[in-house]
Design a protein around this motif. Sequence first.
Motif, short mmCIF file in Angstrom:
data_model
loop_
_atom_site.label_atom_id
_atom_site.label_comp_id
_atom_site.label_asym_id
_atom_site.label_seq_id
_atom_site.Cartn_x
_atom_site.Cartn_y
_atom_site.Cartn_z
N GLY A 27 44.53 39.57 37.31
CA GLY A 27 44.58 41.03 37.34
C GLY A 27 44.05 41.65 38.62
O GLY A 27 43.94 42.87 38.71
N CYS A 28 43.73 40.83 39.61
CA CYS A 28 43.12 41.34 40.84
C CYS A 28 44.13 42.13 41.66
O CYS A 28 45.25 41.69 41.89
CB CYS A 28 42.58 40.17 41.66
SG CYS A 28 41.82 40.70 43.20
N ARG A 29 43.73 43.30 42.14
CA ARG A 29 44.62 44.13 42.95
C ARG A 29 44.61 43.77 44.42
O ARG A 29 45.31 44.39 45.21
CB ARG A 29 44.24 45.60 42.76
CG ARG A 29 44.53 46.08 41.36
CD ARG A 29 44.32 47.54 41.25
NE ARG A 29 44.78 47.99 39.94
CZ ARG A 29 44.87 49.26 39.61
NH1 ARG A 29 44.56 50.18 40.49
NH2 ARG A 29 45.28 49.60 38.41
N LEU A 30 43.82 42.77 44.79
CA LEU A 30 43.77 42.33 46.19
C LEU A 30 44.55 41.03 46.41
O LEU A 30 44.45 40.42 47.48
CB LEU A 30 42.32 42.15 46.66
CG LEU A 30 41.44 43.40 46.63
CD1 LEU A 30 40.07 43.07 47.17
CD2 LEU A 30 42.07 44.53 47.42
N ARG A 31 45.32 40.62 45.42
CA ARG A 31 46.02 39.32 45.54
C ARG A 31 46.94 39.26 46.74
O ARG A 31 47.10 38.20 47.34
CB ARG A 31 46.83 39.04 44.27
CG ARG A 31 45.97 38.58 43.12
CD ARG A 31 46.76 38.33 41.90
NE ARG A 31 47.75 37.28 42.13
CZ ARG A 31 48.35 36.62 41.18
NH1 ARG A 31 48.07 36.89 39.93
NH2 ARG A 31 49.24 35.71 41.44
N GLN A 32 47.56 40.38 47.11
CA GLN A 32 48.51 40.36 48.22
C GLN A 32 47.82 40.11 49.56
O GLN A 32 48.46 39.61 50.49
CB GLN A 32 49.29 41.69 48.28
CG GLN A 32 50.11 41.96 47.03
CD GLN A 32 51.04 40.80 46.67
OE1 GLN A 32 51.71 40.24 47.53
NE2 GLN A 32 51.06 40.43 45.40
N ARG A 53 36.71 39.39 47.32
CA ARG A 53 35.88 40.29 46.52
C ARG A 53 34.46 39.77 46.33
O ARG A 53 33.61 40.47 45.77
CB ARG A 53 36.55 40.52 45.17
CG ARG A 53 37.82 41.34 45.27
CD ARG A 53 38.52 41.47 43.93
NE ARG A 53 37.68 42.14 42.96
CZ ARG A 53 37.94 42.17 41.64
NH1 ARG A 53 39.02 41.56 41.17
NH2 ARG A 53 37.14 42.80 40.82
N CYS A 61 44.82 38.40 49.71
CA CYS A 61 43.91 37.26 49.53
C CYS A 61 44.43 36.06 50.33
O CYS A 61 45.59 35.68 50.20
CB CYS A 61 43.81 36.90 48.05
SG CYS A 61 42.60 35.59 47.75
N CYS A 91 41.60 36.15 38.98
CA CYS A 91 42.71 36.35 39.92
C CYS A 91 43.90 37.12 39.34
O CYS A 91 44.52 37.92 40.03
CB CYS A 91 43.21 35.01 40.45
SG CYS A 91 42.07 34.22 41.60
#
Length: 201
Positions: A164-169, A99, A171, A162
Amino acid sequence: MRTLQAELLQGRALYREVVLAKLAHARESVWIATANVKAMFVEQGGKFAPVLELFDALAARGVALRLLHAELPSRPFREAFDSRERLVRGGLELKVCPRVHFKAVVVDGAWAYVGSANLTGAGLGAKGEDTRNFELGFVTEDFDVIDRVTALYQAVWSGAECRGCRLRQICPDPILPAGSDVAKRRASDGIRLGHARRLRR
């Protein structure tokens, strides 16, 4: 709105001011945020050399170096990084966050560049005027600006963003608190988050 003391720069002036005048003469720390990282060249001692040579020299002087970037650096950058033992051992700390799109350089916590240029030859590097990107950015010693840039940088660097990030999967390297299960698994794999490490191919 308040008055801000800053200088707006473009093109090669960004390279001269950000890289040659400030970054190369850092005394304590350099924090860089960039969306893209390439093995750009910079002028050093009358010749052009890879930016990692400059980083190695800064690390040898005890300057703390951080590089926060959005994607895996270019292959030439990774190969040059891997060949510099001082940087691999922690002289240049690296973290990835997909991000990250802001571009900033903070030198010694007292001077900042904020603008459009990435850490690439066509951005902040020594490319010629007819091949470099059209870039704009401002430089300042305004402490409110520096504090706000530093706060965002530190929030991403520490992993505070990190959870609450919706891109963790997707990342490649989540920056998680040390006590988390993922962080423990990463530690058992020999990867120390928040420290320089060999970049995965």
